[in-house]
Motif scaffolding. Structure first.
Motif, PDB file in Angstrom:
ATOM      1  N   ALA A  87       0.552  -1.281  -0.625  1.00 51.07           N
ATOM      2  CA  ALA A  87       0.177   0.131  -0.252  1.00 51.07           C
ATOM      3  C   ALA A  87       0.799   1.709  -0.175  1.00 51.07           C
ATOM      4  CB  ALA A  87      -1.194   0.056   0.892  1.00 51.07           C
ATOM      5  N   SER A  88       2.081   1.266   0.418  1.00 52.37           N
ATOM      6  CA  SER A  88       3.030   2.759   0.769  1.00 52.37           C
ATOM      7  C   SER A  88       3.262   2.741  -0.768  1.00 52.37           C
ATOM      8  CB  SER A  88       3.480   2.237   1.823  1.00 52.37           C
ATOM      9  OG  SER A  88       5.186   3.462   1.724  1.00 52.37           O
ATOM     10  N   PHE A  89       3.920   1.529  -1.299  1.00 53.58           N
ATOM     11  CA  PHE A  89       4.781   1.405  -3.120  1.00 53.58           C
ATOM     12  C   PHE A  89       4.014   2.027  -3.218  1.00 53.58           C
ATOM     13  CE2 PHE A  89       5.535  -0.515  -6.742  1.00 53.58           C
ATOM     14  CZ  PHE A  89       7.194  -0.206  -6.576  1.00 53.58           C
ATOM     15  N   VAL A  90       2.798   2.007  -3.759  1.00 54.85           N
ATOM     16  CA  VAL A  90       1.417   2.827  -5.039  1.00 54.85           C
ATOM     17  C   VAL A  90       1.113   3.921  -3.870  1.00 54.85           C
ATOM     18  CG1 VAL A  90      -0.011   0.147  -5.427  1.00 54.85           C
ATOM     19  CG2 VAL A  90      -0.561   1.680  -3.655  1.00 54.85           C
ATOM     20  N   GLY A  91       1.654   4.479  -3.185  1.00 51.03           N
ATOM     21  CA  GLY A  91       1.196   6.022  -3.062  1.00 51.03           C
ATOM     22  C   GLY A  91       0.356   6.788  -1.851  1.00 51.03           C
ATOM     23  N   TYR A  92       0.301   5.618  -0.949  1.00 49.87           N
ATOM     24  CA  TYR A  92      -0.464   5.669  -0.066  1.00 49.87           C
ATOM     25  C   TYR A  92       0.287   6.160   0.959  1.00 49.87           C
ATOM     26  CZ  TYR A  92      -4.461   3.801  -2.453  1.00 49.87           C
ATOM     27  OH  TYR A  92      -5.105   3.209  -3.533  1.00 49.87           O
ATOM     28  N   ASP A  93      -0.628   6.884   1.979  1.00 52.58           N
ATOM     29  CA  ASP A  93       0.446   7.893   2.716  1.00 52.58           C
ATOM     30  C   ASP A  93      -0.169   6.784   4.033  1.00 52.58           C
ATOM     31  OD1 ASP A  93       1.867   8.741   5.203  1.00 52.58           O
ATOM     32  OD2 ASP A  93       0.818  10.871   5.371  1.00 52.58           O
ATOM     33  N   VAL A  94       0.283   5.366   4.600  1.00 52.59           N
ATOM     34  CA  VAL A  94       0.339   4.319   5.364  1.00 52.59           C
ATOM     35  C   VAL A  94      -0.366   5.051   6.678  1.00 52.59           C
ATOM     36  CG1 VAL A  94      -0.029   2.441   6.406  1.00 52.59           C
ATOM     37  CG2 VAL A  94       0.819   2.474   4.076  1.00 52.59           C
ATOM     38  N   THR A  95       1.162   5.587   7.155  1.00 52.77           N
ATOM     39  CA  THR A  95       0.169   6.637   8.536  1.00 52.77           C
ATOM     40  C   THR A  95      -0.632   7.245   8.604  1.00 52.77           C
ATOM     41  OG1 THR A  95       3.011   6.526   9.286  1.00 52.77           O
ATOM     42  CG2 THR A  95       1.591   7.660  10.219  1.00 52.77           C
ATOM     43  N   ALA A  96      -0.852   7.904   8.130  1.00 50.42           N
ATOM     44  CA  ALA A  96      -1.685   9.329   7.419  1.00 50.42           C
ATOM     45  C   ALA A  96      -3.454   8.461   7.633  1.00 50.42           C
ATOM     46  CB  ALA A  96      -1.891  10.040   6.428  1.00 50.42           C
ATOM     47  N   TYR A  97      -3.562   7.465   7.295  1.00 55.22           N
ATOM     48  CA  TYR A  97      -5.288   6.153   6.992  1.00 55.22           C
ATOM     49  C   TYR A  97      -5.356   5.606   8.161  1.00 55.22           C
ATOM     50  CZ  TYR A  97      -6.273   7.048   2.172  1.00 55.22           C
ATOM     51  OH  TYR A  97      -6.800   7.597   1.022  1.00 55.22           O
ATOM     52  N   LYS A  98      -3.889   5.190   9.158  1.00 55.35           N
ATOM     53  CA  LYS A  98      -4.038   4.140   9.643  1.00 55.35           C
ATOM     54  C   LYS A  98      -5.107   5.638  11.229  1.00 55.35           C
ATOM     55  CE  LYS A  98      -0.630   0.632  10.382  1.00 55.35           C
ATOM     56  NZ  LYS A  98       0.349   0.539  10.093  1.00 55.35           N
ATOM     57  N   ARG A  99      -4.171   6.325  11.563  1.00 55.56           N
ATOM     58  CA  ARG A  99      -4.415   7.639  12.217  1.00 55.56           C
ATOM     59  C   ARG A  99      -5.593   8.224  11.649  1.00 55.56           C
ATOM     60  NH1 ARG A  99      -0.965  12.051  10.637  1.00 55.56           N
ATOM     61  NH2 ARG A  99       0.958  10.483  12.332  1.00 55.56           N
ATOM     62  N   ARG A 100      -5.916   7.971  10.784  1.00 61.22           N
ATOM     63  CA  ARG A 100      -7.524   8.668  11.165  1.00 61.22           C
ATOM     64  C   ARG A 100      -8.697   7.859  11.406  1.00 61.22           C
ATOM     65  NH1 ARG A 100      -6.383  10.150   4.630  1.00 61.22           N
ATOM     66  NH2 ARG A 100      -4.948  12.020   5.046  1.00 61.22           N
ATOM     67  N   ALA A 101      -8.395   6.092  10.372  1.00 60.76           N
ATOM     68  CA  ALA A 101      -9.311   5.392  11.692  1.00 60.76           C
ATOM     69  C   ALA A 101      -9.225   5.094  12.974  1.00 60.76           C
ATOM     70  CB  ALA A 101      -8.753   3.684  11.193  1.00 60.76           C
ATOM     71  N   PHE A 102      -7.589   5.139  13.443  1.00 61.94           N
ATOM     72  CA  PHE A 102      -7.749   5.212  15.348  1.00 61.94           C
ATOM     73  C   PHE A 102      -8.202   6.611  15.780  1.00 61.94           C
ATOM     74  CE2 PHE A 102      -5.296   5.580  19.101  1.00 61.94           C
ATOM     75  CZ  PHE A 102      -5.374   4.541  19.580  1.00 61.94           C
ATOM     76  N   VAL A 103      -8.627   7.404  15.269  1.00 61.79           N
ATOM     77  CA  VAL A 103      -9.349   8.388  15.155  1.00 61.79           C
ATOM     78  C   VAL A 103     -10.916   8.414  15.210  1.00 61.79           C
ATOM     79  CG1 VAL A 103     -10.249  10.794  14.548  1.00 61.79           C
ATOM     80  CG2 VAL A 103      -7.907  10.480  15.239  1.00 61.79           C
ATOM     81  N   VAL A 104     -11.524   7.793  14.389  1.00 57.27           N
ATOM     82  CA  VAL A 104     -13.234   7.470  14.127  1.00 57.27           C
ATOM     83  C   VAL A 104     -12.976   6.703  14.797  1.00 57.27           C
ATOM     84  CG1 VAL A 104     -14.568   6.270  13.002  1.00 57.27           C
ATOM     85  CG2 VAL A 104     -13.306   7.592  12.274  1.00 57.27           C
ATOM     86  N   SER A 105     -12.174   5.669  15.739  1.00 64.14           N
ATOM     87  CA  SER A 105     -11.816   4.412  16.186  1.00 64.14           C
ATOM     88  C   SER A 105     -12.590   4.765  17.880  1.00 64.14           C
ATOM     89  CB  SER A 105     -11.642   3.882  16.279  1.00 64.14           C
ATOM     90  OG  SER A 105     -11.064   2.402  16.991  1.00 64.14           O
ATOM     91  N   GLY A 106     -11.324   5.814  18.277  1.00 64.95           N
ATOM     92  CA  GLY A 106     -11.298   6.273  19.715  1.00 64.95           C
ATOM     93  C   GLY A 106     -12.993   7.434  19.766  1.00 64.95           C
ATOM     94  N   GLY A 107     -13.707   8.077  18.358  1.00 63.60           N
ATOM     95  CA  GLY A 107     -14.798   8.657  18.811  1.00 63.60           C
ATOM     96  C   GLY A 107     -15.370   7.507  19.307  1.00 63.60           C
ATOM     97  N   LEU A 108     -16.050   6.729  18.381  1.00 59.41           N
ATOM     98  CA  LEU A 108     -17.360   5.807  18.506  1.00 59.41           C
ATOM     99  C   LEU A 108     -16.634   4.770  19.492  1.00 59.41           C
ATOM    100  CD1 LEU A 108     -17.126   4.033  14.891  1.00 59.41           C
ATOM    101  CD2 LEU A 108     -19.222   5.186  15.742  1.00 59.41           C
ATOM    102  N   ALA A 109     -15.689   4.525  20.233  1.00 67.17           N
ATOM    103  CA  ALA A 109     -15.340   4.387  21.866  1.00 67.17           C
ATOM    104  C   ALA A 109     -16.157   4.786  23.117  1.00 67.17           C
ATOM    105  CB  ALA A 109     -14.196   3.208  21.493  1.00 67.17           C
ATOM    106  N   GLY A 110     -15.963   6.405  22.490  1.00 67.33           N
ATOM    107  CA  GLY A 110     -16.390   7.524  23.390  1.00 67.33           C
ATOM    108  C   GLY A 110     -17.624   7.152  24.062  1.00 67.33           C
ATOM    109  N   LEU A 111     -18.145   7.225  22.620  1.00 71.04           N
ATOM    110  CA  LEU A 111     -19.922   7.450  22.457  1.00 71.04           C
ATOM    111  C   LEU A 111     -20.221   5.920  23.392  1.00 71.04           C
ATOM    112  CD1 LEU A 111     -22.589   8.684  21.435  1.00 71.04           C
ATOM    113  CD2 LEU A 111     -22.046   6.655  19.084  1.00 71.04           C
ATOM    114  N   ALA A 112     -19.597   4.800  22.659  1.00 68.83           N
ATOM    115  CA  ALA A 112     -20.052   3.768  24.001  1.00 68.83           C
ATOM    116  C   ALA A 112     -20.206   4.113  25.659  1.00 68.83           C
ATOM    117  CB  ALA A 112     -19.506   2.681  23.788  1.00 68.83           C
TER     118      ALA A 112
END
Length: 656
Positions: free
Chosen positions: A520-545
């Motif tokens: 995924a990194s080789f084809v040009g995706y910013d892997v760290t940025a995508y992981k961080r965004r997923a982590f933020v959404v995940s944290g928000g949903l866990a906080g909602l729970a």
């Protein structure tokens, strides 16, 4: 007493505790260094050593302690070897997450066995009379037993080092940790050495339990209380480094003791701050070598493991939502209103498990500290209800925003490391927050916060559930039912939002990262940025729970952030089938329902759940959603189906 003497006494106290940590962490570090196994059950083996010693020493009188000091560790070693032979060995070649899951299940099993045999009350375990006397050195008086702990621990640590570095046994297990197949090709039964290594690490934990058990009382919670400091030590010293375990154990023991005496506010915080700093600056620890992040196995997600078509799953989803809407009405008519309370708990944990699946099942990030967001969301909601507005809508929005912001900060710092290091740094952050909530008055300290008023509306327009009641024939729609349907709406909405994200290009990239981060990194995706965004959404949903639970029940406590909840939600996610969204929600429902039902009939319900979960980790790693396919693919079932197919064809031919 002079200042220098007082400091020296505190340092000696720290060395006493630190030497116990050395014995505990050394076994943990050896097992990881040789076998790449993160053993969360190490603390329970520690407790088991103390209880075996208590059982052996009690009928033998004065000599009992010395007999137990030899016999009890051997018994713990036998238990450890049995665990390796029967369970851990089956997971070699899989991702380390499965070792964590397996040993978490063993925590439930061993802890329940301890309470079943010895009860839940603490047991006094007196030290021998010969060691229970004061000794005066360098101007202050100290217990001979404390000196004995330091000397005995130092001798055992030196002996362990010699065993690992100056014997054939040590040479073979060190070679096996580097290349297991090479050692096997030399004609050496490396599996036997692995079993002995696991047993030896367990025996060291047993010795530590005996030493500390005589220093204080023996209790079922003693293993739970030391396992996290043990992980702090092995991370500080370096995963798999015996020298690091020794230095880290002594260092943590001294730092904790000095902080307790001179800076009480930092007690419980400073070691986790150090752990986070080391992981960010030097993930391999002070003495650890680089850990390979490539493993033979990968996380086994549940997608593709079912037998239902997408259309059938869609219809089943509609049926589940319909059932959730109808069950409370039947509960009202039949008077079984507890079913609604149970469903509320199941729904909240389902949302929590869904939030974890976004990072675990799709981004491949193993978060051992996800309870941080659940607990902080609960605190944020209650504080908003108490000091801002009684509006539940505002409180839940605050919970989501606060947790998403914290997730962004933690993600920004943590996602630069990966694999086991990411798991450990999330655990450190969670424990940091867990200890912090005890320190402040505005969080309620150890009592937590309770007694909040709620209002389902905005700007004075809405429903006060305490005064709401509406009759529809025999069914009365009261505030409790309104709260329940609001919860169903939020949880279903959370699922639909997560599904929309996963089906969008963002989710496609996450799945590509899960399959091969390098590609995924080789084809040009910013892997760290995508992981961080997923982590933020995940944290928000866990906080909602967490916010939903706090708003529904009107209280929050420090236990919401305890690491055991992080373990439970991982269990739920894997039990249902990670990487499917609906699988973890199913796993959460099954786990909560089983816990509630079993705890109503038997005291050892954790033993049953732990055993079932261990079996699932070993035999059905893709979770409940894959169970139908697993059954159909079993050789016996396949053979039976093959035998039926020709018979059916012949019957049809005759009919034609």
């Amino acid at each position: 007493m002079s200042v220098a003497t007082a400091v020296a006494e505190q340092v000696l106290n720290g060395l006493t505790v630190g030497m116990v940590y050395v014995l505990l962490a050394a076994g943990l570090s050896i097992i990881f260094g040789v076998m790449d196994v993160i053993n969360f059950a190490h603390g329970e083996l520690f407790a088991l050593g103390a209880y075996f010693a208590f059982a052996i020493a009690a009928p033998l009188g004065g000599a009992g302690f010395w007999v137990a000091l030899v016999a009890a560790p051997l018994l713990v070693a036998v238990v450890g070897m049995g665990i390796e032979r029967l369970a851990v060995r089956r997971l070699y070649g899989r991702d380390p997450l499965y070792h964590i899951l397996l040993t978490f299940g063993l925590v439930l099993i061993i802890n329940d066995l301890i309470t079943a045999v010895w009860g839940k009350a603490a047991k006094p375990f007196p030290i021998p009379a010969a060691l229970d006397q004061p000794v005066t050195l360098l101007g202050f008086t100290y217990s001979l037993y404390n000196y004995g702990i330091v000397i005995f621990g130092a001798m055992l640590a030196i002996g362990t080092w010699l065993l690992l570095n100056r014997t054939k046994f040590g040479m073979i297990i060190r070679a096996g940790s580097q290349d297991r197949e090479m050692v096997r090709n030399l004609g050496i039964n490396v599996d036997t050495y692995y079993t002995l290594t696991f047993g030896f690490g367990a025996a060291l934990a047993g010795v530590a339990g005996i030493v500390l058990g005589a220093f204080q009382n023996v209790s079922p919670t003693m293993g739970n209380s030391v396992i996290i400091p043990a992980f702090v030590i092995v991370v500080l010293g370096g995963l798999g480094s015996f020298r690091g375990a020794v230095v880290g154990g002594l260092f943590v023991g001294v730092v904790q003791t000095l902080a307790r005496t001179y800076t009480p506010f930092l007690e419980g915080l400073i070691v986790f701050l150090l752990m986070i700093a080391v992981l960010l600056v030097r993930p391999n620890g002070l003495f650890g070598s680089a850990v390979e992040e490539s493993h033979e196995g990968a996380l086994l997600h549940g997608s593709g493991g079912g037998v239902l078509s997408p259309a059938a799953r869609k219809k089943l989803g509609y049926a589940v939502v319909t059932a959730l809407a109808v069950v409370p009405l039947f509960a009202e008519l039949t008077g079984i209103t507890y079913a609604v309370t149970l469903l509320e708990d199941m729904l909240i944990w389902a949302l929590f498990a869904l939030s974890l699946d976004l990072v675990l099942g799709y981004a491949g990030l193993v978060s051992l500290g996800h309870a941080l967001f659940y607990g902080v969301g609960a605190y944020a909601a209650v504080l908003s209800l108490m000091h801002v507005t009684p509006s539940v809508f505002v409180a839940l929005a605050v919970a989501i925003i606060v947790c998403a912001a914290i997730a962004w900060v933690i993600g920004y710092l943590s996602i630069r490391v990966s694999g086991v290091f990411f798991a450990m740094i999330t655990l450190a952050f969670a424990q940091l927050f867990y200890n912090a909530v005890f320190k402040f008055k505005w969080t309620g300290g150890s009592d937590g916060l309770f007694g909040v008023d709620t209002f389902y509306g905005l700007a004075g327009v809405g429903i006060d559930l305490s005064a709401f009641e509406l009759a529809f024939g025999p069914v009365i729609l009261d505030g409790g039912l309104v709260r329940y349907y609001f919860l169903v709406l939020v949880v279903v909405g959370g699922y639909l939002l997560a599904r929309r994200l996963i089906r969008a290009p963002f989710g496609t990239v996450l799945q590509a990262i899960r399959e091969s981060e390098e590609r995924a990194s080789f084809v040009g995706y910013d892997v760290t940025a995508y992981k961080r965004r997923a982590f933020v959404v995940s944290g928000g949903l866990a906080g909602l729970a967490g916010g939903l639970f706090a708003a529904n029940n009107g209280y929050v406590a420090p236990s919401f952030l305890h690491w055991i909840h992080s373990g439970e939600v991982i269990v739920m996610t894997v039990l249902g089938g990670m990487g499917t969204l609906y699988g973890p929600m199913l796993g959460a429902g099954v786990f909560v329902a089983f816990e509630d039902i079993l705890s109503s009939y038997i005291d050892q319900w954790q033993l049953v759940i732990g055993t079932l979960f261990v079996l699932f980790v070993i035999f059905v790693p893709r979770g409940l959603v894959s169970l139908p396919r697993t059954v159909l693919d079993h050789p016996v079932v396949e053979s039976a189906l093959e035998r039926r197919r020709p018979a059916t064809t012949e019957t049809e031919a005759e009919h034609e």
